[in-house]
Design a protein around this motif. Structure first.
Motif, short mmCIF file in Angstrom:
data_model
loop_
_atom_site.label_atom_id
_atom_site.label_comp_id
_atom_site.label_asym_id
_atom_site.label_seq_id
_atom_site.Cartn_x
_atom_site.Cartn_y
_atom_site.Cartn_z
N ALA A 28 8.37 11.89 -1.30
CA ALA A 28 8.13 10.46 -1.51
C ALA A 28 9.45 9.69 -1.61
CB ALA A 28 7.31 10.25 -2.78
N GLN A 73 0.83 -1.21 0.00
CA GLN A 73 0.00 0.00 0.00
C GLN A 73 0.87 1.25 0.00
OE1 GLN A 73 -2.44 -0.68 3.47
NE2 GLN A 73 -4.09 -1.64 2.29
N LEU A 74 1.96 1.21 0.78
CA LEU A 74 2.87 2.36 0.81
C LEU A 74 3.55 2.54 -0.54
CD1 LEU A 74 4.43 4.62 2.24
CD2 LEU A 74 6.10 2.88 2.95
N TYR A 108 4.27 6.67 -6.07
CA TYR A 108 4.39 6.68 -7.54
C TYR A 108 4.56 5.28 -8.12
CZ TYR A 108 5.02 11.72 -6.95
OH TYR A 108 4.84 13.05 -6.62
N ASP A 112 2.66 1.60 -3.47
CA ASP A 112 1.70 2.05 -4.48
C ASP A 112 1.50 3.55 -4.40
OD1 ASP A 112 1.37 -0.45 -5.52
OD2 ASP A 112 -0.52 -0.87 -4.47
N SER A 113 1.52 4.08 -3.16
CA SER A 113 1.32 5.52 -2.98
C SER A 113 2.57 6.31 -3.35
CB SER A 113 0.94 5.82 -1.53
OG SER A 113 2.04 5.64 -0.65
#
Length: 432
Positions: free
Chosen positions: A106, A65-66, A71, A68-69
């Motif tokens: 990010a 989940q991380l 980019y 994917d967030s």
């Protein structure tokens, strides 16, 4: 190609390549430790266990989940062998937009995640790995080993290499032993993990559009050195296996029977020439002439002219110095195929090499290296080989040296070749 910048010394180093070619930033963290029969299996499991969870992200789902967030960041882990060394690796790739503050934030988060996966994996209160994570990675590792056994060409090749390396540590299996993979191995996994942190050499590779590289190095250094002992580590160099190591070892021809339609014949030669040897570029050319390309002697003589094999190739391992000739042969033609394969080695040793073979081989190798210039993993591997062997070669150095190889250089390499091991995987006569 831009120059690689190096930071740090001995145990902990960072290697950075700034290039405008890549719109993705690539990270690779490699931990290198001598192969040890007691820890070969447990250490081979560790890089896959890291991706199951960390202190802040206690499950593979949370990690995904991380990423994917971030980019669509891609995480990967693996284990490999380099001669007598075991290398575990975790890597990541993320799109980088220069000047974009959100993207920079990010990127910082990704770097923090990589450090946490290594230094703070998900554990119980007593420090042991979570049983659910251990059970999952053990089953996956069993499948990797079984899949290797099912890929008969790769299986036979690795068996030949392992048997040729005995009794040295390089003979230990890359993925470990199937019968050691048990659910109660959690304590051994944690012991192997602590051994890795206390003793491994750590190389961090970063490539792409890089800015403020020194600040990046300081940040990595502070995060890692706070967790590591910087004195109690091993720093061996990889050296090719020499014939002198095998003086008391008889030339072996091993055979294993399985239900296969096609016999897998592997002939291993010891050259004693590794990555740091002055003749290394010539060894690449020699192997190209012998069996790397469609114009090579093995392909032409064994497959095309005599129709003895479905495939016939050779591979040169610069860490062990071994040259492996391998072919898929009809069981009834093994003896004839072996003879023709051996004849191709003897031909090169005698200098029976055409100018066309040399030119085609050099062109093939140089084209491959030109293509590799656009692949971040390629410059990483070339530099990493240099770190392990003490021989610094850039992509440009290697291409120049390959271009300068002469017939005499090729002949010198071939003259070093000494038969080391045969491994034949075939069916019993009644199964054919």
């Amino acid at each position: 190609m831009p120059t690689v910048q190096h930071f740090g010394d001995k145990r902990l180093r960072m290697h950075a390549l700034h290039t405008e070619k890549f719109y993705t930033r690539h990270y690779s963290i490699k931990l290198t430790i001598p192969l040890d029969a007691k820890f070969i299996t447990s250490t081979a499991v560790l890089p896959y266990l890291w991706l199951e969870g960390s202190k802040s992200y206690p499950s593979a789902r949370k990690i995904m989940q991380l990423t994917d967030s971030l980019y669509g960041t891609v995480l990967h882990s693996s284990v490999s062998k380099r001669g007598g060394l075991q290398v575990v690796e975790i890597s990541a790739a993320m799109p980088y937009i220069h000047g974009n503050q959100e993207n920079r934030a990010a990127m910082n988060q990704l770097e923090k995640l990589l450090m946490e996966l290594l230094m703070a994996p998900a554990t119980n209160e007593d420090g042991s790995f979570l049983s659910t994570h251990v059970s999952k990675v053990i089953e996956l590792q069993k499948n990797r080993i079984r899949n290797l056994h099912d890929d008969k060409t790769t299986y036979a090749f690795e068996q030949a290499m392992e048997r040729a390396s005995r009794p040295l540590p390089a003979s230990l299996p890359r993925l470990g032993y199937l019968d050691e993979l048990e659910n109660d191995m959690a304590p051994l996994l944690y012991t192997a993990y602590r051994r890795l942190l206390e003793n491994a050499k750590i190389d961090i590779y970063v490539s792409g559009k890089l800015y403020q590289v020194e600040d990046m190095w300081i940040d990595f250094q502070q995060k890692l050195e706070s967790q590591l002992s910087m004195t109690n580590f091993l720093n061996p160099l990889v050296e090719p296996i020499q014939k002198s190591h095998m003086e008391n070892r008889a030339e072996l021809r091993d055979i294993e029977y399985q239900r296969v339609n096609q016999a897998k014949l592997n002939l291993v030669y010891c050259s004693g020439i590794g990555y740091a040897h002055p003749l290394y570029p010539a060894a690449l050319v020699m192997n190209g002439i012998l069996g790397k390309f469609p114009h090579s002697k093995l392909f032409v003589e064994v497959r095309e002219k005599r129709s003895l094999a479905y495939y016939a190739s050779s591979q040169y391992d610069s860490m062990t110095g071994f040259v492996v000739l391998y072919a898929g042969v009809q069981p009834g033609k093994v003896e004839e195929a072996r003879l023709v394969m051996e004849e191709q080695v003897e031909a090169i040793q005698k200098g029976k090499i055409s100018e066309q073979e040399i030119q085609f081989t050099k062109s093939g190798l140089l084209n491959q290296y030109k293509q590799l210039e656009d692949q971040p993993a390629s410059w990483t591997e070339i530099d990493f080989n240099g770190q392990l062997t003490g021989q610094k070669l850039t992509m440009e150095d290697l291409q120049k040296k390959i271009s300068d190889v002469t017939v005499e250089d090729i002949k010198k390499v071939a003259e070093h070749l000494a038969f080391q091991q045969e491994f034949l995987l075939t069916a019993r006569r009644e199964q054919v």
